[in-house]
Scaffold this motif. Structure first.
Motif, PDB file in Angstrom:
ATOM      1  N   PHE A  22      31.300 -67.250 -31.471  1.00 35.83           N
ATOM      2  CA  PHE A  22      31.555 -67.018 -32.891  1.00 35.83           C
ATOM      3  C   PHE A  22      30.734 -67.975 -33.750  1.00 35.83           C
ATOM      4  O   PHE A  22      30.113 -67.578 -34.742  1.00 35.83           O
ATOM      5  N   ALA A  23      30.709 -69.252 -33.352  1.00 33.53           N
ATOM      6  CA  ALA A  23      30.001 -70.265 -34.132  1.00 33.53           C
ATOM      7  C   ALA A  23      28.496 -70.034 -34.117  1.00 33.53           C
ATOM      8  O   ALA A  23      27.817 -70.255 -35.123  1.00 33.53           O
ATOM      9  N   GLN A  24      27.964 -69.584 -32.974  1.00 34.29           N
ATOM     10  CA  GLN A  24      26.530 -69.347 -32.879  1.00 34.29           C
ATOM     11  C   GLN A  24      26.076 -68.285 -33.869  1.00 34.29           C
ATOM     12  O   GLN A  24      25.041 -68.403 -34.512  1.00 34.29           O
ATOM     13  N   THR A  25      26.861 -67.230 -33.996  1.00 35.14           N
ATOM     14  CA  THR A  25      26.535 -66.165 -34.938  1.00 35.14           C
ATOM     15  C   THR A  25      26.567 -66.680 -36.369  1.00 35.14           C
ATOM     16  O   THR A  25      25.684 -66.388 -37.182  1.00 35.14           O
ATOM     17  N   GLY A  26      27.583 -67.473 -36.697  1.00 36.64           N
ATOM     18  CA  GLY A  26      27.704 -68.010 -38.034  1.00 36.64           C
ATOM     19  C   GLY A  26      26.571 -68.935 -38.407  1.00 36.64           C
ATOM     20  O   GLY A  26      26.061 -68.916 -39.532  1.00 36.64           O
ATOM     21  N   THR A  27      26.126 -69.748 -37.448  1.00 34.38           N
ATOM     22  CA  THR A  27      25.024 -70.676 -37.691  1.00 34.38           C
ATOM     23  C   THR A  27      23.739 -69.924 -38.038  1.00 34.38           C
ATOM     24  O   THR A  27      22.990 -70.300 -38.937  1.00 34.38           O
ATOM     25  N   GLU A  28      23.489 -68.839 -37.319  1.00 32.08           N
ATOM     26  CA  GLU A  28      22.281 -68.051 -37.564  1.00 32.08           C
ATOM     27  C   GLU A  28      22.303 -67.433 -38.960  1.00 32.08           C
ATOM     28  O   GLU A  28      21.285 -67.411 -39.661  1.00 32.08           O
ATOM     29  N   LEU A  29      23.465 -66.961 -39.399  1.00 30.58           N
ATOM     30  CA  LEU A  29      23.554 -66.305 -40.701  1.00 30.58           C
ATOM     31  C   LEU A  29      23.475 -67.282 -41.867  1.00 30.58           C
ATOM     32  O   LEU A  29      23.119 -66.905 -42.978  1.00 30.58           O
ATOM     33  N   ASP A  30      23.807 -68.539 -41.620  1.00 31.80           N
ATOM     34  CA  ASP A  30      23.813 -69.528 -42.694  1.00 31.80           C
ATOM     35  C   ASP A  30      22.422 -70.049 -43.043  1.00 31.80           C
ATOM     36  O   ASP A  30      22.273 -70.837 -43.967  1.00 31.80           O
ATOM     37  N   ARG A  31      21.401 -69.591 -42.307  1.00 35.76           N
ATOM     38  CA  ARG A  31      20.082 -70.215 -42.426  1.00 35.76           C
ATOM     39  C   ARG A  31      19.519 -70.163 -43.852  1.00 35.76           C
ATOM     40  O   ARG A  31      18.861 -71.096 -44.296  1.00 35.76           O
ATOM     41  N   ASP A  32      19.733 -69.078 -44.605  1.00 36.41           N
ATOM     42  CA  ASP A  32      19.221 -69.002 -45.974  1.00 36.41           C
ATOM     43  C   ASP A  32      20.233 -68.325 -46.896  1.00 36.41           C
ATOM     44  O   ASP A  32      19.863 -67.670 -47.859  1.00 36.41           O
ATOM     45  N   ALA A  33      21.493 -68.524 -46.587  1.00 33.41           N
ATOM     46  CA  ALA A  33      22.555 -67.828 -47.327  1.00 33.41           C
ATOM     47  C   ALA A  33      22.579 -68.195 -48.810  1.00 33.41           C
ATOM     48  O   ALA A  33      23.083 -67.431 -49.633  1.00 33.41           O
ATOM     49  N   ASP A  34      22.037 -69.356 -49.153  1.00 30.85           N
ATOM     50  CA  ASP A  34      22.065 -69.795 -50.548  1.00 30.85           C
ATOM     51  C   ASP A  34      20.883 -69.282 -51.360  1.00 30.85           C
ATOM     52  O   ASP A  34      20.817 -69.518 -52.575  1.00 30.85           O
ATOM     53  N   THR A  35      19.949 -68.599 -50.722  1.00 35.92           N
ATOM     54  CA  THR A  35      18.735 -68.179 -51.429  1.00 35.92           C
ATOM     55  C   THR A  35      18.546 -66.671 -51.496  1.00 35.92           C
ATOM     56  O   THR A  35      17.572 -66.208 -52.074  1.00 35.92           O
ATOM     57  N   VAL A  36      19.451 -65.923 -50.890  1.00 29.98           N
ATOM     58  CA  VAL A  36      19.349 -64.459 -50.923  1.00 29.98           C
ATOM     59  C   VAL A  36      20.559 -63.889 -51.646  1.00 29.98           C
ATOM     60  O   VAL A  36      21.584 -64.562 -51.779  1.00 29.98           O
ATOM     61  N   PRO A  37      20.484 -62.649 -52.148  1.00 30.20           N
ATOM     62  CA  PRO A  37      21.616 -62.043 -52.856  1.00 30.20           C
ATOM     63  C   PRO A  37      22.866 -61.961 -51.977  1.00 30.20           C
ATOM     64  O   PRO A  37      22.781 -61.854 -50.759  1.00 30.20           O
ATOM     65  N   ALA A  38      24.008 -62.001 -52.615  1.00 31.84           N
ATOM     66  CA  ALA A  38      25.271 -61.926 -51.893  1.00 31.84           C
ATOM     67  C   ALA A  38      25.396 -60.616 -51.116  1.00 31.84           C
ATOM     68  O   ALA A  38      25.998 -60.581 -50.036  1.00 31.84           O
ATOM     69  N   SER A  39      24.830 -59.545 -51.653  1.00 40.24           N
ATOM     70  CA  SER A  39      24.898 -58.262 -50.956  1.00 40.24           C
ATOM     71  C   SER A  39      24.140 -58.318 -49.635  1.00 40.24           C
ATOM     72  O   SER A  39      24.561 -57.713 -48.644  1.00 40.24           O
ATOM     73  N   VAL A  40      23.049 -59.061 -49.598  1.00 41.55           N
ATOM     74  CA  VAL A  40      22.286 -59.221 -48.358  1.00 41.55           C
ATOM     75  C   VAL A  40      23.076 -60.052 -47.365  1.00 41.55           C
ATOM     76  O   VAL A  40      23.145 -59.737 -46.166  1.00 41.55           O
ATOM     77  N   VAL A  41      23.696 -61.135 -47.846  1.00 37.55           N
ATOM     78  CA  VAL A  41      24.528 -61.972 -46.969  1.00 37.55           C
ATOM     79  C   VAL A  41      25.661 -61.138 -46.372  1.00 37.55           C
ATOM     80  O   VAL A  41      25.924 -61.187 -45.165  1.00 37.55           O
ATOM     81  N   LEU A  42      26.333 -60.348 -47.212  1.00 33.01           N
ATOM     82  CA  LEU A  42      27.436 -59.525 -46.733  1.00 33.01           C
ATOM     83  C   LEU A  42      26.945 -58.477 -45.749  1.00 33.01           C
ATOM     84  O   LEU A  42      27.589 -58.225 -44.722  1.00 33.01           O
ATOM     85  N   ALA A  43      25.813 -57.862 -46.037  1.00 30.74           N
ATOM     86  CA  ALA A  43      25.253 -56.856 -45.132  1.00 30.74           C
ATOM     87  C   ALA A  43      24.883 -57.481 -43.787  1.00 30.74           C
ATOM     88  O   ALA A  43      25.072 -56.865 -42.733  1.00 30.74           O
ATOM     89  N   ARG A  44      24.365 -58.698 -43.806  1.00 33.82           N
ATOM     90  CA  ARG A  44      24.041 -59.375 -42.549  1.00 33.82           C
ATOM     91  C   ARG A  44      25.301 -59.652 -41.733  1.00 33.82           C
ATOM     92  O   ARG A  44      25.310 -59.518 -40.507  1.00 33.82           O
ATOM     93  N   ILE A  45      26.361 -60.051 -42.428  1.00 34.99           N
ATOM     94  CA  ILE A  45      27.625 -60.290 -41.733  1.00 34.99           C
ATOM     95  C   ILE A  45      28.103 -59.001 -41.069  1.00 34.99           C
ATOM     96  O   ILE A  45      28.497 -58.995 -39.894  1.00 34.99           O
ATOM     97  N   LEU A  46      28.075 -57.906 -41.808  1.00 27.98           N
ATOM     98  CA  LEU A  46      28.508 -56.621 -41.257  1.00 27.98           C
ATOM     99  C   LEU A  46      27.621 -56.203 -40.092  1.00 27.98           C
ATOM    100  O   LEU A  46      28.109 -55.634 -39.107  1.00 27.98           O
ATOM    101  N   HIS A  47      26.331 -56.492 -40.195  1.00 24.24           N
ATOM    102  CA  HIS A  47      25.403 -56.163 -39.113  1.00 24.24           C
ATOM    103  C   HIS A  47      25.786 -56.912 -37.836  1.00 24.24           C
ATOM    104  O   HIS A  47      25.754 -56.344 -36.741  1.00 24.24           O
ATOM    105  N   THR A  48      26.159 -58.181 -37.977  1.00 31.51           N
ATOM    106  CA  THR A  48      26.519 -58.972 -36.795  1.00 31.51           C
ATOM    107  C   THR A  48      27.915 -58.642 -36.273  1.00 31.51           C
ATOM    108  O   THR A  48      28.256 -59.028 -35.153  1.00 31.51           O
ATOM    109  N   MET A  49      28.706 -57.943 -37.069  1.00 30.69           N
ATOM    110  CA  MET A  49      30.040 -57.547 -36.617  1.00 30.69           C
ATOM    111  C   MET A  49      30.012 -56.252 -35.815  1.00 30.69           C
ATOM    112  O   MET A  49      31.055 -55.767 -35.379  1.00 30.69           O
ATOM    113  N   LEU A  50      28.826 -55.689 -35.636  1.00 38.93           N
ATOM    114  CA  LEU A  50      28.646 -54.491 -34.830  1.00 38.93           C
ATOM    115  C   LEU A  50      27.753 -54.831 -33.632  1.00 38.93           C
ATOM    116  O   LEU A  50      26.968 -55.778 -33.691  1.00 38.93           O
TER     117      LEU A  50
END
Length: 227
Positions: A89-117
């Protein structure tokens, strides 16, 4: 390890470095590296054979360590399974946090959903671990509490992305908890069908359906964002 390549009875042997500070740092780094290697091996073995068939010896062999060293880090397979799930679980979260502050929230959310599949081999492995946890949680109270705790972390993860979008004006104000619950539930449902190879659904269709279910609530276009 001793010079003969075996571990001492109390775990990895001390270095002979004359600098106590460097010895401590080197030992800590080796200990962390060994734990990471064991946890990665445990994820692979559990996903391949299932928790009920797993033996500590199997994980030790896969990680390239002695059984004694494995037990030094993890006293039993239940503890190993719980930490392997947390590690995954932590490994996935670390990968998604890499540029979470510089991209739109919709992209961050879409990436989360992508990793949940189960979108790639590594995530399919994670899904097998989740499925093992679901089965255990139905029969074991400790596993049930652990699964609920991981879902709480997942809800927090999703909720943070939604709240960020609301705060920036990108998303419409909404019930964050309810929206997070819906997204997690839809991801579980579609994920199971993808793992089963159900011919009625594929990844693009699953992602599109999940996004459409909340696009109106968030006030964003129906199309799944480019990630």
């Amino acid at each position: 390890m001793r010079e003969d390549g075996r571990d001492g009875p109390d775990g990895p042997a001390e270095d002979t470095d004359t600098d106590p500070g460097s010895t401590h740092v080197a030992k800590a780094e080796r200990t962390l590296e060994t734990r990471e290697r064991i946890l990665s091996a445990a994820c692979e073995v559990i996903a391949e054979v299932g928790f009920e068939k797993i033996r500590m010896r199997m994980v030790a062999e896969h990680a390239g360590v002695s059984t004694a060293l494995l037990h030094y880090h993890f006293e039993n397979r239940e503890r190993l399974f719980a930490e392997a799930m947390t590690h995954s679980f932590a490994q996935t979260g670390t990968e998604l946090d890499r540029d979470a502050d510089t991209v739109p929230a919709s992209v961050v959310l879409a990436r989360i959903l992508h990793t949940m599949l189960p979108t790639d081999p590594e995530l399919r492995q994670d899904w097998r671990l989740w499925q093992e946890l679901w089965v255990r949680a139905l029969r074991d109270e400790t596993a049930r509490h652990f699964a609920v705790d991981l879902y709480d972390q997942l809800h927090t993860w999703i909720g943070q992305a939604i709240r960020r979008g609301i705060a920036s004006g990108e998303f419409t104000d909404c019930d964050v908890d309810a929206t997070s619950t819906l997204l997690a539930a839809l991801s579980d449902g579609y994920g199971i069908r993808l793992m089963l190879g159900d011919p009625r659904i594929d990844l693009p269709a699953a992602q599109a359906a999940i996004w459409r279910a909340v696009a109106g609530t968030l006030g964003v276009p129906d199309a799944f964002p480019e990630i």
